[in-house]
Design an enzyme around this catalytic site. Structure first.
Site: not given
Ligand code: ZN
Length: 169
Positions: A46, A51, A88-89, A130-131, A134
């Site tokens: 995701g 991000q 998380c990226l 989660h997304e 963000h």
């Molecule tokens: Zn994340």
């Protein structure tokens, strides 16, 4: 399409509340395509627009059930709880246990500007929550009950893997 630079924890854009998208334009469609490519390149499940430095309410996910892009996603309904490991990226090498709703219904617009309503449970429900977090400037580490670096897990897992290799002989 282009692979975009993923912003890391500490970048102020990750802490901003992202703006709603008034209309799904060609620019938004390009953003979605670039986010898709960036997510797959990074082996993520995701990605949210902040991000990649864009403070607008756009997310993409693919937990193995196919690609999904949502513009202005809103959680309409949540049910149950699940606790599992999350990463998380934007926070590479860090994992943590996060409690999430087990089932969610999310509404939003797809990349063609059409209304979408997505029902998800388990890992897919986790990815969506989660997304969407963000988009409100929330990182999983804010909610995690326990956080650790991947390397410290390696240290614990290595002897187990070694034992398994011995058993396979
Ligand atoms: Zn994340």
């Amino acid at each position: 399409m282009a692979v975009l630079r993923i912003r890391l924890e500490g970048d102020p854009v990750l802490r901003q509340v992202a703006k709603p998208v008034p209309r799904v334009t060609r620019r938004i469609r390009k953003l979605i395509h670039d986010m898709k490519e960036t997510m797959y390149k990074a082996n993520g499940v995701g990605l949210a627009a902040p991000q990649v430095g864009v403070s607008e309410r756009v997310i993409v996910v693919d937990t193995g059930e196919g690609f999904l892009a949502l513009v202005n996603p809103v959680i309409e309904y949540m049910e149950g709880t699940q606790v599992d490991v999350e990463g998380c990226l934007s926070i590479p090498g860090v994992l943590g246990y996060v409690e999430r709703a087990d089932r969610v219904v999310v509404s939003g617009l797809d990349e063609d500007g059409r209304s979408r309503r997505v029902e998800a449970r388990g890992f897919m429900a986790r990815a969506l929550q989660h997304e969407i977090d963000h988009l409100d400037g929330i990182l999983f580490t804010d909610k995690a009950t326990m956080v650790w670096r991947e390397e410290s897990v390696d240290r614990v897992e290595r002897p187990v893997e070694a034992a398994e290799r011995l058993e396979q002989r």
